[in-house]
Design a protein around this motif. Structure first.
Motif, PDB file in Angstrom:
ATOM      1  N   UNK A 223      -4.905  17.864  37.954  1.00 20.82           N
ATOM      2  CA  UNK A 223      -4.982  17.619  36.511  1.00 20.82           C
ATOM      3  C   UNK A 223      -3.615  17.828  35.883  1.00 20.82           C
ATOM      4  N   UNK A 224      -3.462  17.322  34.675  1.00 20.06           N
ATOM      5  CA  UNK A 224      -2.222  17.525  33.923  1.00 20.06           C
ATOM      6  C   UNK A 224      -1.931  19.014  33.770  1.00 20.06           C
ATOM      7  N   UNK A 294      -4.466  10.538  32.908  1.00 25.36           N
ATOM      8  CA  UNK A 294      -4.338  11.962  32.594  1.00 25.36           C
ATOM      9  C   UNK A 294      -4.263  12.886  33.795  1.00 25.36           C
ATOM     10  N   UNK A 295      -4.049  12.328  34.995  1.00 22.88           N
ATOM     11  CA  UNK A 295      -3.961  13.165  36.208  1.00 22.88           C
ATOM     12  C   UNK A 295      -2.851  12.633  37.104  1.00 22.88           C
ATOM     13  N   UNK A 296      -2.416  13.478  38.031  1.00 26.41           N
ATOM     14  CA  UNK A 296      -1.364  13.113  38.975  1.00 26.41           C
ATOM     15  C   UNK A 296      -1.962  12.924  40.363  1.00 26.41           C
ATOM     16  N   UNK A 297      -1.658  11.789  40.958  1.00 25.52           N
ATOM     17  CA  UNK A 297      -2.070  11.517  42.334  1.00 25.52           C
ATOM     18  C   UNK A 297      -0.849  11.616  43.248  1.00 25.52           C
ATOM     19  N   UNK A 298      -0.931  12.485  44.238  1.00 27.31           N
ATOM     20  CA  UNK A 298       0.138  12.645  45.215  1.00 27.31           C
ATOM     21  C   UNK A 298      -0.352  12.091  46.547  1.00 27.31           C
ATOM     22  N   UNK A 299       0.284  11.038  47.012  1.00 28.69           N
ATOM     23  CA  UNK A 299      -0.086  10.416  48.284  1.00 28.69           C
ATOM     24  C   UNK A 299       0.925  10.831  49.345  1.00 28.69           C
ATOM     25  N   UNK A 300       0.436  11.404  50.423  1.00 26.82           N
ATOM     26  CA  UNK A 300       1.310  11.882  51.499  1.00 26.82           C
ATOM     27  C   UNK A 300       1.101  11.062  52.760  1.00 26.82           C
TER      28      UNK A 300
END
Length: 339
Positions: A223-224, A294-300
């Motif tokens: 979340x933010x 409103x959220x951050x997606x981190x793709x690894x």
């Protein structure tokens, strides 16, 4: 064996694969809203090499057979005390922590020899957590883990340990710091990009098999508010974050040769990829960021620090017919299996 032929090692923080001390206390960063399923073996945390071998170019004799046969001293973070175990018990417990029993014999043999060499290269007790099956564990933990399959699995691992117990992976006659991780980005990482030392046999090799491994690509969502708290823990001020639109918090990444984030600008300040990986509890420093709804997606891509032996790569090579010696000498160029 010459004392100077070993690197000097120190225990310090790794990016998201936290050191064993962190296994005793959970991280202070908020838990993610959504975490991808863990489909991979554990990405074992490891100490950091801080000084390369002082005589890396010096020809030295192969290690004495007594070194390979000597008991292994471990520091168990679960009990806070040292444990001395036989080579056989160490190889069984180390490989059982790192790879599923269903994997190919040659992958397991490569892992055993890598773990043994790594433990000796440290020059001090290897830190593990037997209760959490981190680095090494004992038969009691494996009984609980394997259940009805314990007898069959243990007998198989023991037979493999007997086969490889006298072998070490060496660089110029000294046991190599044969680091390992679960899945690389597709190329293994150079040691100096994760730690502080450029070890000559840890400079990265192609590992294309990793890109087809289960869990190679995963996405984690914060979340933010969670990211705000994490970035403040990194030293950014609340005013700085408020004055910058969330979509602009993370700038473009600078990538290293293996495809991991070398640096990324966050609200105008530069951070290393390994530091961001640690702060954000990401599976890999090969990552991208997207702000959406409103959220951050981190793709690894990948899992672990990426240095040394890729466990999924070892399994793929073994399934393709490679011998465990070939696997180790591929992932650690310039090293030789002795014994």
């Amino acid at each position: 064996m010459k004392k100077s032929s070993l690197a000097v090692f120190a225990f310090a923080l790794l990016a998201a694969a936290a050191p064993f001390a962190a296994l005793l206390a959970p991280p202070t960063t908020p838990a993610p809203l959504v975490r991808a399923d863990d489909l991979s073996p554990a990405a074992t945390p490891q100490p950091l090499p801080t000084v390369p071998p002082t005589d890396a170019a010096e020809e030295t004799p192969a290690p004495d057979a007594a070194l390979a046969a000597a008991d292994i001293t471990l520091y168990d973070a679960d009990t806070g005390s040292e444990r001395v175990v036989s080579v056989r018990d160490f190889l069984i417990g180390a490989a059982a922590c790192e790879m599923p029993p269903s994997w190919n014999d040659n992958a397991l043999l490569a892992q055993m020899a890598a773990s043994h060499s790594y433990a000796l290269a440290l020059g001090e007790p290897m830190q593990v957590n037997a209760a959490l099956c981190a680095g090494w564990t004992d038969a009691d933990v494996l009984k609980a883990r394997w259940g009805d399959d314990f007898d069959a699995n243990y007998a198989r691992f023991a037979a493999l340990a007997d086969k490889v117990a006298g072998a070490l992976l060496c660089y110029h006659g000294a046991p190599a710091a044969a680091c390992y991780h679960s899945i690389s980005s597709g190329v293994t990482e150079a040691s100096q990009n994760v730690w502080t030392s450029a070890l000559p046999y840890l400079q990265g090799v192609a590992s294309p098999w990793d890109k087809t491994a289960d869990g190679y690509e995963t996405t984690i969502t914060y979340s933010l508010e969670q990211v705000d708290a994490i970035l403040q823990n990194l030293g950014l001020t609340a005013d700085t974050l408020t004055d910058t639109a969330p979509a602009a918090w993370f700038g473009a990444a600078q990538w290293d040769e293996a495809g991991y984030v070398a640096e990324m600008t966050v609200c105008g300040e530069r951070f290393s990829g390994t530091r961001l990986r640690r702060a954000l509890a990401l599976r890999s420093a090969c990552f991208s960021v997207e702000y959406k709804d409103g959220a951050f997606n981190f793709t690894t891509h990948g899992y672990g620090h990426g240095v040394g032996l890729s466990q999924h790569g070892a399994q793929a090579m073994a399934e393709g017919g490679a011998d465990w010696r070939e696997i180790l000498e591929y992932y650690f160029p310039g090293c030789e299996v002795v014994g």
